[in-house]
Design a protein around this motif. Structure first.
Motif, short mmCIF file in Angstrom:
data_model
loop_
_atom_site.label_atom_id
_atom_site.label_comp_id
_atom_site.label_asym_id
_atom_site.label_seq_id
_atom_site.Cartn_x
_atom_site.Cartn_y
_atom_site.Cartn_z
N GLY A 1 0.78 -1.22 0.00
CA GLY A 1 0.00 0.00 0.00
C GLY A 1 0.81 1.27 0.00
O GLY A 1 0.26 2.37 -0.08
N LYS A 2 2.14 1.11 0.09
CA LYS A 2 3.01 2.29 0.09
C LYS A 2 3.99 2.20 -1.08
O LYS A 2 4.20 1.15 -1.67
CB LYS A 2 3.77 2.39 1.41
N GLU A 3 4.60 3.34 -1.39
CA GLU A 3 5.58 3.37 -2.47
C GLU A 3 6.88 2.70 -2.03
O GLU A 3 7.19 2.61 -0.84
CB GLU A 3 5.85 4.83 -2.86
N ARG A 4 7.60 2.26 -3.05
CA ARG A 4 8.90 1.66 -2.77
C ARG A 4 9.85 2.75 -2.26
O ARG A 4 9.92 3.85 -2.83
CB ARG A 4 9.45 1.02 -4.04
N GLU A 5 10.57 2.43 -1.19
CA GLU A 5 11.39 3.41 -0.47
C GLU A 5 12.87 3.07 -0.60
O GLU A 5 13.26 1.91 -0.41
CB GLU A 5 10.98 3.41 1.00
N PHE A 6 13.67 4.07 -0.89
CA PHE A 6 15.11 3.89 -0.95
C PHE A 6 15.67 3.58 0.43
O PHE A 6 15.28 4.20 1.43
CB PHE A 6 15.77 5.17 -1.49
N VAL A 7 16.60 2.63 0.47
CA VAL A 7 17.26 2.28 1.73
C VAL A 7 18.76 2.62 1.65
O VAL A 7 19.28 3.35 2.50
CB VAL A 7 17.08 0.79 2.05
N ALA A 8 19.44 2.07 0.66
CA ALA A 8 20.89 2.26 0.55
C ALA A 8 21.32 1.99 -0.88
O ALA A 8 20.64 1.28 -1.62
CB ALA A 8 21.63 1.34 1.52
N ALA A 9 22.47 2.55 -1.24
CA ALA A 9 23.03 2.32 -2.56
C ALA A 9 24.54 2.33 -2.47
O ALA A 9 25.13 2.91 -1.53
CB ALA A 9 22.55 3.36 -3.56
N ILE A 10 25.18 1.70 -3.46
CA ILE A 10 26.63 1.59 -3.46
C ILE A 10 27.12 1.71 -4.90
O ILE A 10 26.49 1.20 -5.83
CB ILE A 10 27.08 0.27 -2.80
N SER A 11 28.23 2.39 -5.07
CA SER A 11 28.79 2.59 -6.40
C SER A 11 29.40 1.29 -6.93
O SER A 11 29.50 0.30 -6.22
CB SER A 11 29.83 3.70 -6.37
N ARG A 12 29.82 1.32 -8.18
CA ARG A 12 30.21 0.10 -8.87
C ARG A 12 31.35 -0.65 -8.18
O ARG A 12 31.37 -1.89 -8.17
CB ARG A 12 30.60 0.42 -10.31
N PHE A 13 32.30 0.07 -7.62
CA PHE A 13 33.42 -0.59 -6.97
C PHE A 13 33.40 -0.38 -5.46
O PHE A 13 34.38 -0.68 -4.77
CB PHE A 13 34.73 -0.11 -7.58
N GLY A 14 32.29 0.13 -4.97
CA GLY A 14 32.11 0.23 -3.53
C GLY A 14 32.74 1.44 -2.88
O GLY A 14 32.76 1.53 -1.65
N TYR A 15 33.24 2.37 -3.68
CA TYR A 15 33.92 3.52 -3.09
C TYR A 15 32.95 4.50 -2.43
O TYR A 15 33.34 5.24 -1.51
CB TYR A 15 34.75 4.24 -4.15
N SER A 16 31.71 4.50 -2.92
CA SER A 16 30.73 5.44 -2.38
C SER A 16 29.48 4.69 -1.95
O SER A 16 29.03 3.78 -2.64
CB SER A 16 30.35 6.48 -3.45
N THR A 17 28.96 5.08 -0.80
CA THR A 17 27.72 4.51 -0.30
C THR A 17 26.76 5.62 0.10
O THR A 17 27.19 6.73 0.43
CB THR A 17 27.98 3.59 0.91
N TYR A 18 25.49 5.29 0.06
CA TYR A 18 24.45 6.27 0.34
C TYR A 18 23.36 5.59 1.16
O TYR A 18 23.06 4.41 0.95
CB TYR A 18 23.84 6.79 -0.98
N TYR A 19 22.77 6.35 2.07
CA TYR A 19 21.75 5.79 2.95
C TYR A 19 20.60 6.77 3.13
O TYR A 19 20.80 7.98 3.11
CB TYR A 19 22.35 5.49 4.32
N SER A 20 19.43 6.21 3.34
CA SER A 20 18.32 7.07 3.73
C SER A 20 18.53 7.50 5.18
O SER A 20 19.23 6.83 5.95
CB SER A 20 17.00 6.31 3.60
N ASP A 21 17.95 8.60 5.53
CA ASP A 21 18.10 9.10 6.89
C ASP A 21 17.56 8.11 7.91
O ASP A 21 18.06 8.03 9.04
CB ASP A 21 17.38 10.45 7.04
N SER A 22 16.55 7.36 7.52
CA SER A 22 15.90 6.45 8.47
C SER A 22 16.77 5.26 8.85
O SER A 22 16.52 4.62 9.88
CB SER A 22 14.56 5.98 7.91
#
Length: 123
Positions: free
Chosen positions: A42-63
């Motif tokens: 019932g809710k939209e798909r939510e971003f959690v985390a992401a990582i660049s191709r070789f792992g040098y950069s990571t990203y996270y949701s505030d939650s």
């Protein structure tokens, strides 16, 4: 084409930990930035985390920042999501996704998706 299969979901108590894994088959895994998303019915798909191709950069949701860690092993074609200090609001189906673009928080950017693995956090 990339085929993604998630595993590691389950039932855990509040404060517990789970480690999700996503295995990729197909074209060169290191060609793709990878992301984890989650969705509650019932809710939209939510971003959690992401990582660049070789792992040098990571990203996270505030939650999840400070509680979850995304990592990848290009030799094994895997991307993992270590989830610590889980909360009931983390309950969802978790999906891994692949994109040939840069890591992104928007689901539409991702070209390939797994079938999802269910995580339930009991209070």
């Amino acid at each position: 084409q990339v085929h993604l299969v998630e595993s590691g979901g389950g039932l855990v108590q509040t404060g517990g930990s789970l480690r999700l894994s996503c295995v990729a088959s197909g074209r060169a895994f290191s060609s793709y930035a990878m992301g984890w998303f989650r969705q509650v019915p019932g809710k939209e798909r939510e971003f959690v985390a992401a990582i660049s191709r070789f792992g040098y950069s990571t990203y996270y949701s505030d939650s999840v920042k400070g509680r979850f860690t995304i990592s990848r092993d290009n030799a094994k074609n895997t991307v993992d999501l270590q989830m610590n200090r889980l909360k009931p609001e983390d309950t969802a189906i978790y999906y891994c996704a692949a994109t040939m673009k840069s890591p992104n928080t928007t689901p539409d950017v991702y070209d390939y998706w797994g079938q999802g693995t269910r995580v339930t956090v009991s209070s």
